[in-house]
Write an enzyme that holds these catalytic residues in place. Structure first.
Site, PDB file in Angstrom:
ATOM      1  N   ASP A  93     -22.584 -29.305  15.896  1.00  0.00           N
ATOM      2  CA  ASP A  93     -21.161 -29.493  16.236  1.00  0.00           C
ATOM      3  C   ASP A  93     -20.499 -28.492  17.248  1.00  0.00           C
ATOM      4  O   ASP A  93     -19.522 -27.709  17.206  1.00  0.00           O
ATOM      5  CB  ASP A  93     -20.166 -29.415  14.924  1.00  0.00           C
ATOM      6  CG  ASP A  93     -18.817 -30.387  15.204  1.00  0.00           C
ATOM      7  OD1 ASP A  93     -18.743 -31.098  16.316  1.00  0.00           O
ATOM      8  OD2 ASP A  93     -18.010 -30.027  14.300  1.00  0.00           O
ATOM      9  N   ASP A  99     -16.462 -25.306   8.082  1.00  0.00           N
ATOM     10  CA  ASP A  99     -17.034 -26.361   8.055  1.00  0.00           C
ATOM     11  C   ASP A  99     -17.968 -26.867   9.082  1.00  0.00           C
ATOM     12  O   ASP A  99     -18.469 -27.998   9.290  1.00  0.00           O
ATOM     13  CB  ASP A  99     -16.052 -27.594   7.979  1.00  0.00           C
ATOM     14  CG  ASP A  99     -15.152 -27.540   9.320  1.00  0.00           C
ATOM     15  OD1 ASP A  99     -14.590 -26.253   9.433  1.00  0.00           O
ATOM     16  OD2 ASP A  99     -14.777 -28.462  10.001  1.00  0.00           O
ATOM     17  N   LYS A 140     -20.967 -38.660  15.630  1.00  0.00           N
ATOM     18  CA  LYS A 140     -19.634 -38.171  16.036  1.00  0.00           C
ATOM     19  C   LYS A 140     -18.919 -39.204  17.015  1.00  0.00           C
ATOM     20  O   LYS A 140     -19.641 -39.606  18.163  1.00  0.00           O
ATOM     21  CB  LYS A 140     -19.957 -36.669  16.984  1.00  0.00           C
ATOM     22  CG  LYS A 140     -18.979 -35.972  17.188  1.00  0.00           C
ATOM     23  CD  LYS A 140     -19.129 -34.622  17.898  1.00  0.00           C
ATOM     24  CE  LYS A 140     -18.237 -33.653  18.091  1.00  0.00           C
ATOM     25  NZ  LYS A 140     -18.530 -32.301  18.566  1.00  0.00           N
ATOM     26  N   ARG A 161     -14.377 -38.125  12.224  1.00  0.00           N
ATOM     27  CA  ARG A 161     -14.780 -39.143  13.243  1.00  0.00           C
ATOM     28  C   ARG A 161     -16.438 -39.131  13.143  1.00  0.00           C
ATOM     29  O   ARG A 161     -17.009 -39.637  14.435  1.00  0.00           O
ATOM     30  CB  ARG A 161     -14.102 -38.661  14.462  1.00  0.00           C
ATOM     31  CG  ARG A 161     -14.777 -37.207  14.947  1.00  0.00           C
ATOM     32  CD  ARG A 161     -14.420 -36.853  16.212  1.00  0.00           C
ATOM     33  NE  ARG A 161     -14.700 -35.592  16.625  1.00  0.00           N
ATOM     34  CZ  ARG A 161     -14.577 -35.030  17.886  1.00  0.00           C
ATOM     35  NH1 ARG A 161     -14.216 -35.804  18.782  1.00  0.00           N
ATOM     36  NH2 ARG A 161     -14.778 -33.780  18.061  1.00  0.00           N
ATOM     37  N   ARG A 177     -26.882 -37.341  16.454  1.00  0.00           N
ATOM     38  CA  ARG A 177     -27.730 -35.967  16.256  1.00  0.00           C
ATOM     39  C   ARG A 177     -28.617 -35.906  15.256  1.00  0.00           C
ATOM     40  O   ARG A 177     -28.514 -36.654  14.210  1.00  0.00           O
ATOM     41  CB  ARG A 177     -26.882 -34.795  16.130  1.00  0.00           C
ATOM     42  CG  ARG A 177     -26.151 -34.644  14.942  1.00  0.00           C
ATOM     43  CD  ARG A 177     -25.592 -33.200  14.662  1.00  0.00           C
ATOM     44  NE  ARG A 177     -24.085 -33.222  15.568  1.00  0.00           N
ATOM     45  CZ  ARG A 177     -22.935 -33.095  15.032  1.00  0.00           C
ATOM     46  NH1 ARG A 177     -22.818 -33.836  14.032  1.00  0.00           N
ATOM     47  NH2 ARG A 177     -22.012 -32.856  15.786  1.00  0.00           N
TER      48      ARG A 177
END
Length: 475
Positions: free
Chosen positions: A262, A252, A112, A92, A178
């Site tokens: 994240d 990840d 994101k 995504r 970001r």
């Protein structure tokens, strides 16, 4: 699109080729309402002159900026709660571009909630507005506390109604952009190793070495691992000193530059609780507050396993064995930073770290009014220079007993570091800036129920003030 002379595109990841990413298109959103724009971060990369319409075109419609080849969904695998998943990848989000900042560091523009990709796994590729708000808050708070972190650059509400199992639905949608130094994850190496592609591992090693750890000699995989171990140890220590729980430390979600990113189910500690977890689905406490060093080390061992395709196991093992000492060294430094005092040598610095944790542990168990994590560092910043302020403050009653005496003795051994920072008006307040879950939910409720962004914007302004007051060196 007007950019300043400081804008320097440098899309280096795109040169790695088709094995590392897939060209994609962003979703066509029904609306694009700008909700957050990080002008300070934009200035660092020469994008501060964009009008609102141009900003939305770049970060809501994803019209490529000058010199950028277009979105690329990155390929990677990963361990999720220690179960290997070969079906990951940017599901995504995507890499929208790369550029140099005002310190000549290579930064990524990562998204994101920007739509589906070949790795979406039947997901809708979207981000909830609440998730975007929470990521902005987490990144801003962590930056103020001196934690190496991605920076939330942009948040745009996109006008879709999303169905989610962990939020009241339908819920509002958003797309986040970001800025961070690298989106090359441990899982990027894991994918290459999964297919036994030593050539791809070698390509990644050189890419990461040249761009992010240039002090490492060409072809020196153990040397590169050592640099990543050092950066990861520093990051983990800064999390602990900030009382932060990332929540999902899968392979990840760790990258090669030792930078936190994240943010999903993150939390900050209300008080010292080693077993405190952020994610409701972390039922075994795998990623609990005090287990974060263990989690990071385990992930580093997975990265080392990938590098065995191009290096001998012995030197890689030796490097891994250095994580523990590096973490302890960085933890001492992080506590000194947070308390605003200078190093006095390893023994004295360790004594201060130990007594600080002991006081937080004991104070956190005080009936009725436990000592919260963040106020201790606020009250005693710059050591002896804050003594009168702390003992006249709202927690004066907690600052007594054997644990406090040991802490104060260890603290007063250390010389204050730039005590003039105490002249900042922030230190005249009775309480520090915190980011506990009740406040986060209140900020979101104002947005969700009243479409009122004032409290959110005010909080961000206060965190910027705190960043300036603490004045920790940017990692």
């Amino acid at each position: 699109m007007p950019v300043t002379s400081a804008y320097r595109p440098d899309p280096r990841f795109f040169d790695l080729g088709a094995e590392f990413g897939d060209p994609v298109r962003a979703a066509d959103f029904p609306e694009t309402r700008l909700r957050y724009r990080n002008q300070r971060a934009a200035t660092s990369v020469g994008l501060e002159g964009l009008t609102e319409a141009e900003w939305i075109a770049a970060f809501g419609r994803f019209q490529p900026l000058t010199g950028q080849p277009g979105p690329l969904a990155m390929r990677y695998h990963g361990h999720q709660f220690r179960t290997y998943n070969p079906d990951l990848g940017d599901g995504r989000g995507f890499l929208a571009g790369q550029l140099r900042d005002d310190r000549d560091r290579l930064l990524d523009l990562g998204t994101k909630g920007s739509g589906t990709t070949p790795w979406s796994r039947a997901g809708d590729g979207r981000l909830t507005l609440k998730g975007g708000v929470r990521e902005v808050l987490a990144a801003t708070m962590l930056e103020s506390l001196g934690v190496p972190t991605s920076k939330a650059l942009s948040l745009i509400e996109t006008g879709e109604a999303l169905e989610r199992g962990d939020e009241p639905s339908p819920t509002r949608s958003a797309v986040l952009v970001r800025l961070q130094h690298s989106h090359v994850r441990f899982g990027t190496f894991q994918r290459a190793a999964y297919f036994q592609r030593a050539d791809l591992i070698e390509q990644l090693v050189e890419h990461v070495r040249a761009l992010y750890h240039s002090e490492v000699a060409e072809g020196d995989a153990p040397g590169l691992l050592a640099a990543i171990v050092e950066a990861s140890a520093r990051l983990t220590a800064r999390w602990i000193a900030a009382g932060f729980v990332h929540g999902v430390l899968n392979t990840d979600n760790l990258n090669v530059t030792g930078e936190s990113f994240d943010y999903g189910p993150w939390r900050f500690l209300p008080s010292y609780q080693p077993g405190f977890t952020a994610a409701y689905f972390d039922q075994t406490g795998l990623y609990a507050f005090a287990r974060q060093p263990e989690a990071v080390f385990w992930n580093l061992t997975q990265l080392a396993g990938c590098l065995k395709l191009v290096a001998d196991a012995g030197p890689l093992t030796d490097v891994l064995n250095g994580f523990g000492p590096a973490y302890i060294r960085h933890l001492r430094a992080a506590f000194l930073m947070r308390l605003g005092v200078k190093s006095l040598g390893e023994a004295a610095d360790q004594r201060l770290t130990d007594t600080t944790l002991a006081l937080l542990r004991e104070g956190g168990q005080t009936p009725g009014s436990p000592l919260r994590w963040e106020p201790l560092f606020f009250d005693w910043f710059a050591g002896f220079s804050s003594s009168a302020r702390a003992l006249a403050g709202p927690r004066a009653g907690v600052y007594q007993g054997e644990a406090f005496d040991a802490f104060r003795f260890a603290l007063f051994e250390h010389e204050p570091d730039r005590p003039e920072r105490l002249e900042h008006p922030m230190f005249a307040a009775r309480e520090p800036e915190e980011m506990l879950i009740d406040e986060v939910e209140t900020l979101w409720a104002d947005i969700a129920m009243g479409a009122n962004w004032t409290a959110f914007e005010t909080k961000l302004a206060r965190l910027e003030t705190a960043r300036q007051a603490w004045d920790f060196a940017e990692p």
